[in-house]
Design a protein around this motif. Structure first.
Motif, mmCIF file in Angstrom:
data_model
loop_
_atom_site.group_PDB
_atom_site.id
_atom_site.type_symbol
_atom_site.label_atom_id
_atom_site.label_comp_id
_atom_site.label_asym_id
_atom_site.label_seq_id
_atom_site.Cartn_x
_atom_site.Cartn_y
_atom_site.Cartn_z
ATOM 1 N N ALA A 1 15.999 -5.208 54.217
ATOM 2 C CA ALA A 1 15.396 -5.836 53.029
ATOM 3 C C ALA A 1 13.963 -5.117 52.775
ATOM 4 O O ALA A 1 13.613 -5.324 51.509
ATOM 5 N N MET A 2 13.310 -4.489 53.458
ATOM 6 C CA MET A 2 12.216 -3.800 53.111
ATOM 7 C C MET A 2 12.596 -2.479 52.119
ATOM 8 O O MET A 2 11.537 -2.127 51.386
ATOM 9 N N LEU A 3 13.548 -2.016 52.180
ATOM 10 C CA LEU A 3 14.126 -0.675 51.241
ATOM 11 C C LEU A 3 14.883 -0.990 50.476
ATOM 12 O O LEU A 3 14.913 -0.193 49.376
ATOM 13 N N MET A 4 15.523 -2.235 50.113
ATOM 14 C CA MET A 4 16.315 -2.407 49.144
ATOM 15 C C MET A 4 15.987 -2.466 47.662
ATOM 16 O O MET A 4 16.843 -2.476 46.888
ATOM 17 N N GLU A 5 14.815 -2.881 47.364
ATOM 18 C CA GLU A 5 14.112 -2.965 46.394
ATOM 19 C C GLU A 5 14.138 -1.614 45.519
ATOM 20 O O GLU A 5 14.710 -1.360 44.340
ATOM 21 N N ASN A 6 14.046 -0.318 46.381
ATOM 22 C CA ASN A 6 14.525 0.795 45.853
ATOM 23 C C ASN A 6 15.698 1.450 45.814
ATOM 24 O O ASN A 6 16.063 2.501 45.355
ATOM 25 N N MET A 7 16.419 0.896 46.970
ATOM 26 C CA MET A 7 17.744 1.307 47.310
ATOM 27 C C MET A 7 18.548 0.118 47.317
ATOM 28 O O MET A 7 19.068 -0.484 48.530
ATOM 29 N N PRO A 8 19.121 -0.311 46.292
ATOM 30 C CA PRO A 8 19.740 -1.664 46.422
ATOM 31 C C PRO A 8 21.145 -1.516 46.760
ATOM 32 O O PRO A 8 21.621 -2.534 47.375
ATOM 33 N N SER A 9 21.434 -0.458 47.242
ATOM 34 C CA SER A 9 22.734 -0.330 48.138
ATOM 35 C C SER A 9 22.687 -0.868 49.674
ATOM 36 O O SER A 9 23.661 -1.372 50.210
ATOM 37 N N LEU A 10 21.418 -0.969 49.866
ATOM 38 C CA LEU A 10 21.144 -1.721 51.216
ATOM 39 C C LEU A 10 21.163 -3.314 51.131
ATOM 40 O O LEU A 10 21.044 -3.456 52.439
ATOM 41 N N ALA A 11 21.344 -3.782 50.062
ATOM 42 C CA ALA A 11 21.517 -5.162 50.085
ATOM 43 C C ALA A 11 22.633 -5.813 50.881
ATOM 44 O O ALA A 11 22.602 -6.683 51.576
#
Length: 329
Positions: free
Chosen positions: A58-68
C-alpha cells in the motif's frame, strides 16, 4: 515512472515480502495442527505476515500501481486468517487446499514482480480478478466450519511455578504490556509520508520534516517504554546529518512497522532497536527494560515456545550464536 529511489525501496519491499512468504508457506504446510492448537500465536504470526505484505504494498503502489494487486490479494488472505486467528478450529482437507491455493496466488504475484519482466498492472489485475472466487469460497467454507467450531478452552489463570529439578529459572528482559488498538494503522499514516520524504533530495529542511514526523509517533503507545525507546532511536538516526536518506530508509521504515505490529499484539516488551539503528543514532546502548523471571521447561520444544514469546528477532539471533559457541567449546 518509478525513480531510482523507488527502485531501492522496492528492493527492500521484495526482501521483506520474501521473508513473509516463508512464514506463510511454513504455516500453510502445517495448517491443520496450527489451526487446532489452543495457542493462537502461530496463526497470529501467519496473519501478521499477510498483513505486513498488504501494508508495505500500500505504501508503494502510488508510484508502482502494479503492486495494487499484491495489496488486494494479501488483504483477502489476511481476512481469511483474521476469521480464525483467535479461535481453535479443526479444518478439513478442502479448507487446507483453498488456503494453499490462496497462498500460491500471492506468491505468483510477488514472484512476477521480482522477475526481470516485472508485474504489469494489467496482469496483476487479471490474476486478482481470477482469484476472487477462490477467496470467497475459502471465507464461506471457514464460516460453515465455524458454525460447528471446536470450543475454545477457557483460559487458565497463570500461576507461579516453583523451580524443580525438571525446570530451570532464568531472568529475561520482558514485561507484560497492554495491546495498543489500531497501532499499525496509526503508525502507517506516519510512515507513508515519511517514506515519501526519504525519496526526496536530501536537505536540512527535509530532514527536519522527517524528524517531525517521527516525533509524532511518541503520541502512540504513551508510557510504553520499549516503543518509546525505538521511536526516539529512530528520531536520533534521522536527525543525524551523517546518515543519508538511502541508508535510513530500510531500518527506519521496517523497524517502526514491525514495532507497531508488536505494539498492537500486546508484545511491546519484545520491541528493541537493532544494532544498525542504534549505530545510526549514535547510541551506545539501548535503555534496559524492567526484568522479570521466566521458567525454562526441560522439554526442548517447550523451551523454543517460551523463547519465541519472550525475545525479539535480534535477541534470538544472539542467543542462538551463544548456544552454538558454548556447545562447540
Amino acid at each position: 515512472m518509478p525513480t531510482n529511489q523507488d527502485q531501492r525501496i522496492f528492493a527492500i519491499f521484495m526482501e521483506e515480502a520474501g521473508e513473509r512468504l516463508e512464514t506463510l508457506k511454513t504455516g500453510v504446510t502445517k495448517l491443520p495442527a496450527i489451526m487446532a492448537d489452543q495457542d493462537r500465536e502461530e496463526v497470529a504470526s501467519i496473519y501478521r505476515a499477510a498483513h505486513s505484505i498488504k501494508g508495505a504494498a500500500a505504501m508503494l503502489m502510488e508510484n508502482m500501481p502494479s503492486l495494487a494487486s499484491i495489496n488486494k490479494v494479501s488483504k483477502r488472505l489476511e481476512d481469511c486468517f483474521k476469521l480464525v486467528k483467535d479461535t481453535p478450529l479443526k479444518i478439513d482437507a478442502t479448507t487446507q487446499t483453498l488456503y494453499t491455493k490462496g497462498f500460491e496466488v500471492l506468491k505468483n504475484l510477488i514472484d512476477r514482480a521480482a522477475s526481470p519482466a516485472g508485474l504489469s498492472e494489467e496482469m496483476g489485475e487479471k490474476i486478482l480478478q481470477a482469484s476472487l472466487p477462490l477467496y470467497d469460497k475459502l471465507e464461506n467454507n471457514l464460516k460453515d466450519l465455524m458454525s460447528g467450531k471446536v470450543a475454545a478452552a477457557t483460559p487458565k489463570a497463570a500461576t507461579p511455578k516453583a523451580a524443580t529439578p525438571t525446570a530451570t529459572t532464568a531472568t529475561a528482559t520482558a514485561t507484560a504490556t497492554p495491546a495498543v488498538a489500531n497501532a499499525v494503522n496509526q503508525v502507517m499514516t506516519v510512515l507513508k509520508p515519511m517514506l515519501q520524504g526519504l525519496k526526496q533530495a536530501e536537505s536540512p529542511e527535509t530532514r527536519k520534516q522527517l524528524a517531525g514526523l517521527c516525533a509524532r509517533l511518541t503520541k502512540i503507545g504513551v508510557g510504553i517504554e520499549p516503543w518509546q525507546v525505538l521511536v526516539k532511536t529512530a528520531h536520533g538516526a534521522i536527525a543525524n546529518p551523517k546518515n543519508s536518506f538511502k541508508v535510513l530508509a530500510n531500518p527506519i521504515i521496517n523497524e517502526l512497522k514491525q514495532g507497531a505490529e508488536l505494539l498492537q499484539a500486546g508484545k511491546a516488551s519484545t520491541i528493541a532497536p537493532s544494532a544498525t539503528l542504534l549505530t545510526l543514532a549514535g547510541t551506545k546502548a539501548a535503555a534496559k527494560p524492567a526484568t522479570q523471571e521466566i521458567t525454562i521447561p526441560a522439554d526442548p520444544k517447550e523451551v523454543v515456545k517460551v523463547l519465541l514469546k519472550t525475545f525479539n528477532k535480534q535477541q534470538l539471533q544472539a542467543i542462538a550464536q551463544l548456544l552454538i559457541k558454548h556447545v562447540k567449546s
